[in-house]
Motif scaffolding. Structure first.
Motif, PDB file in Angstrom:
ATOM      1  N   ALA A  76     -33.966  17.123  28.746  1.00 14.91           N
ATOM      2  CA  ALA A  76     -34.518  15.777  28.794  1.00 14.91           C
ATOM      3  C   ALA A  76     -36.039  15.878  28.772  1.00 14.91           C
ATOM      4  O   ALA A  76     -36.626  16.766  29.403  1.00 14.91           O
ATOM      5  N   ALA A  77     -36.687  14.978  28.042  1.00 13.25           N
ATOM      6  CA  ALA A  77     -38.147  14.971  27.956  1.00 13.25           C
ATOM      7  C   ALA A  77     -38.630  13.523  28.006  1.00 13.25           C
ATOM      8  O   ALA A  77     -38.013  12.638  27.401  1.00 13.25           O
ATOM      9  N   HIS A  78     -39.712  13.302  28.705  1.00 14.45           N
ATOM     10  CA  HIS A  78     -40.189  11.935  28.907  1.00 14.45           C
ATOM     11  C   HIS A  78     -41.711  11.867  28.946  1.00 14.45           C
ATOM     12  O   HIS A  78     -42.381  12.874  29.182  1.00 14.45           O
ATOM     13  N   ILE A 114     -40.480   7.496  34.757  1.00 18.30           N
ATOM     14  CA  ILE A 114     -40.257   7.563  33.307  1.00 18.30           C
ATOM     15  C   ILE A 114     -40.646   6.226  32.680  1.00 18.30           C
ATOM     16  O   ILE A 114     -40.216   5.172  33.145  1.00 18.30           O
ATOM     17  N   VAL A 115     -41.462   6.267  31.638  1.00 13.75           N
ATOM     18  CA  VAL A 115     -41.772   5.047  30.887  1.00 13.75           C
ATOM     19  C   VAL A 115     -41.295   5.150  29.440  1.00 13.75           C
ATOM     20  O   VAL A 115     -41.076   4.136  28.783  1.00 13.75           O
ATOM     21  N   VAL A 116     -41.131   6.373  28.922  1.00 16.96           N
ATOM     22  CA  VAL A 116     -40.600   6.593  27.575  1.00 16.96           C
ATOM     23  C   VAL A 116     -39.668   7.794  27.626  1.00 16.96           C
ATOM     24  O   VAL A 116     -40.041   8.854  28.140  1.00 16.96           O
ATOM     25  N   SER A 117     -38.457   7.632  27.108  1.00 16.47           N
ATOM     26  CA  SER A 117     -37.526   8.748  26.967  1.00 16.47           C
ATOM     27  C   SER A 117     -37.666   9.308  25.558  1.00 16.47           C
ATOM     28  O   SER A 117     -37.478   8.573  24.579  1.00 16.47           O
ATOM     29  N   LEU A 118     -37.985  10.576  25.444  1.00 14.47           N
ATOM     30  CA  LEU A 118     -38.221  11.184  24.135  1.00 14.47           C
ATOM     31  C   LEU A 118     -36.909  11.676  23.528  1.00 14.47           C
ATOM     32  O   LEU A 118     -36.697  12.866  23.269  1.00 14.47           O
ATOM     33  N   GLY A 122     -31.761   6.579  18.846  1.00 11.69           N
ATOM     34  CA  GLY A 122     -31.397   5.495  19.739  1.00 11.69           C
ATOM     35  C   GLY A 122     -32.494   5.083  20.697  1.00 11.69           C
ATOM     36  O   GLY A 122     -33.688   5.306  20.463  1.00 11.69           O
ATOM     37  N   ASP A 123     -32.077   4.485  21.790  1.00  7.62           N
ATOM     38  CA  ASP A 123     -32.976   3.913  22.784  1.00  7.62           C
ATOM     39  C   ASP A 123     -33.963   4.939  23.335  1.00  7.62           C
ATOM     40  O   ASP A 123     -33.611   6.104  23.549  1.00  7.62           O
ATOM     41  N   THR A 124     -35.200   4.487  23.561  1.00  6.49           N
ATOM     42  CA  THR A 124     -36.238   5.354  24.135  1.00  6.49           C
ATOM     43  C   THR A 124     -36.766   4.810  25.460  1.00  6.49           C
ATOM     44  O   THR A 124     -37.783   5.290  25.963  1.00  6.49           O
ATOM     45  N   SER A 125     -36.088   3.839  26.025  1.00  6.52           N
ATOM     46  CA  SER A 125     -36.547   3.247  27.281  1.00  6.52           C
ATOM     47  C   SER A 125     -36.190   4.157  28.453  1.00  6.52           C
ATOM     48  O   SER A 125     -35.445   5.131  28.306  1.00  6.52           O
ATOM     49  N   PRO A 126     -36.693   3.845  29.660  1.00  7.67           N
ATOM     50  CA  PRO A 126     -36.323   4.624  30.843  1.00  7.67           C
ATOM     51  C   PRO A 126     -34.810   4.669  31.084  1.00  7.67           C
ATOM     52  O   PRO A 126     -34.319   5.605  31.726  1.00  7.67           O
ATOM     53  N   LYS A 127     -34.071   3.679  30.564  1.00  8.28           N
ATOM     54  CA  LYS A 127     -32.622   3.663  30.745  1.00  8.28           C
ATOM     55  C   LYS A 127     -31.960   4.894  30.129  1.00  8.28           C
ATOM     56  O   LYS A 127     -30.856   5.275  30.526  1.00  8.28           O
ATOM     57  N   SER A 128     -32.627   5.509  29.145  1.00  9.30           N
ATOM     58  CA  SER A 128     -32.078   6.697  28.482  1.00  9.30           C
ATOM     59  C   SER A 128     -32.631   7.990  29.079  1.00  9.30           C
ATOM     60  O   SER A 128     -32.546   9.047  28.457  1.00  9.30           O
ATOM     61  N   GLY A 129     -33.175   7.905  30.266  1.00  5.04           N
ATOM     62  CA  GLY A 129     -33.796   9.072  30.891  1.00  5.04           C
ATOM     63  C   GLY A 129     -32.874  10.255  31.046  1.00  5.04           C
ATOM     64  O   GLY A 129     -33.319  11.411  31.041  1.00  5.04           O
ATOM     65  N   LEU A 130     -31.574   9.992  31.191  1.00  6.44           N
ATOM     66  CA  LEU A 130     -30.596  11.076  31.331  1.00  6.44           C
ATOM     67  C   LEU A 130     -29.534  11.030  30.236  1.00  6.44           C
ATOM     68  O   LEU A 130     -28.404  11.475  30.435  1.00  6.44           O
ATOM     69  N   ALA A 131     -29.916  10.534  29.071  1.00  7.84           N
ATOM     70  CA  ALA A 131     -28.997  10.492  27.922  1.00  7.84           C
ATOM     71  C   ALA A 131     -28.957  11.886  27.289  1.00  7.84           C
ATOM     72  O   ALA A 131     -29.499  12.125  26.201  1.00  7.84           O
TER      73      ALA A 131
END
Length: 259
Positions: A76-78, A114-118, A122-131
């Motif tokens: 995971a990268a953010h 987290i403000v951006v999920s790299l 798909g989604d890059t919001s904090p909601k995807s922090g552990l995608a």
């Protein structure tokens, strides 16, 4: 932990320079920021990397290359930011539970939420922090990442442009068994071992000094002072970093006094 050094293949640098001179000044971005990614204190990683972010309005483009990560496992990268954070990478004194390692929560006061999920798709919001299924799996221990048209809030765009955000790549291997394991559970997701989410590499995104190339220290990738083609060189240099990471030519960036 052995000292790592900076090296990008000479042929790649020569090609990059030639291309930059022919391209000339490129995009009219609002801001360019960059970070040298270094091992998080106490977490046993011997790696390095570089991240660069272009901010245009409420849209960012991220280019990142890193090595020395646990091979063939998701990382995971953010981009992190917090108004009350120190806007820097954590230090050993942030280890509040005294176990000798830094988990993600312990690093929070340094780099924020987290403000951006790299993610790759798909989604890059904090909601995807552990995608986990949408992050790089670091083939051979290397990440070569580039993604544009990432939408962020005006507040996040402002924070990144001001040099107040931090890039963190997660995923370590304390027991060196080649996988995420161990009895200690993640502070973010108890179903995972802490190795899966603890921070591995970190770098504060900073604005380059006036007249300096945007690579975290006002110098070109080969350590020489940059000239008047800074923005074009950065664009081409980002591609060179990605290519070098894939071939093994990219090793580590020089260290900075402040992460």
């Amino acid at each position: 932990m052995r000292t790592t050094t900076t090296r990008i293949a000479g042929a790649s640098l020569a090609a990059a320079a030639a291309m930059a001179l022919s391209v000339g000044p490129a995009f009219a971005a609002d801001a360019w920021v960059s970070a040298n990614l270094k091992p998080v204190a106490g977490n046993g990683v011997d790696g390095s990397g570089t991240a660069m972010v272009e901010v245009t309005g409420n849209t960012i483009t991220v280019t990142m290359a890193a090595n020395g990560l646990l091979p063939d496992n998701p990382h995971a990268a953010h981009i992190h930011f917090g108004a009350e954070a120190r806007h820097e990478c954590p230090v050993q004194s942030d280890d509040k539970n005294g176990d000798g390692h830094l988990n993600t929560t312990e690093g929070g006061p340094a780099y924020g939420d987290i403000v951006v999920s790299l993610t790759k798709t798909g989604d890059t919001s904090p909601k995807s922090g552990l995608a986990i299924d949408r992050f790089s799996t670091a083939p051979g221990g290397k990440i070569a990442y580039q993604r544009g048209s990432i939408k962020v809030s005006s507040g996040v765009a402002k924070a990144i442009s001001a040099g107040q955000s931090v890039v963190v790549i997660h995923g370590v291997d304390y027991n060196k068994d080649g996988k995420y394991s161990g009895a200690t559970k993640s502070d973010l997701m108890p179903s995972l071992p802490t190795e899966a989410t603890d921070p591995a590499l970190c770098g504060a995104l900073r604005v380059a000094p006036a007249g300096g190339m945007h690579t975290g220290g006002g110098q070109a990738a080969d350590g020489l002072k940059s000239g008047g083609q800074n923005e074009a060189l950065m664009l081409v240099g980002a591609g060179a970093l990605l290519a070098a990471a894939g071939t093994g030519a990219f090793a580590a960036r020089r260290t900075r006094s402040r992460a």
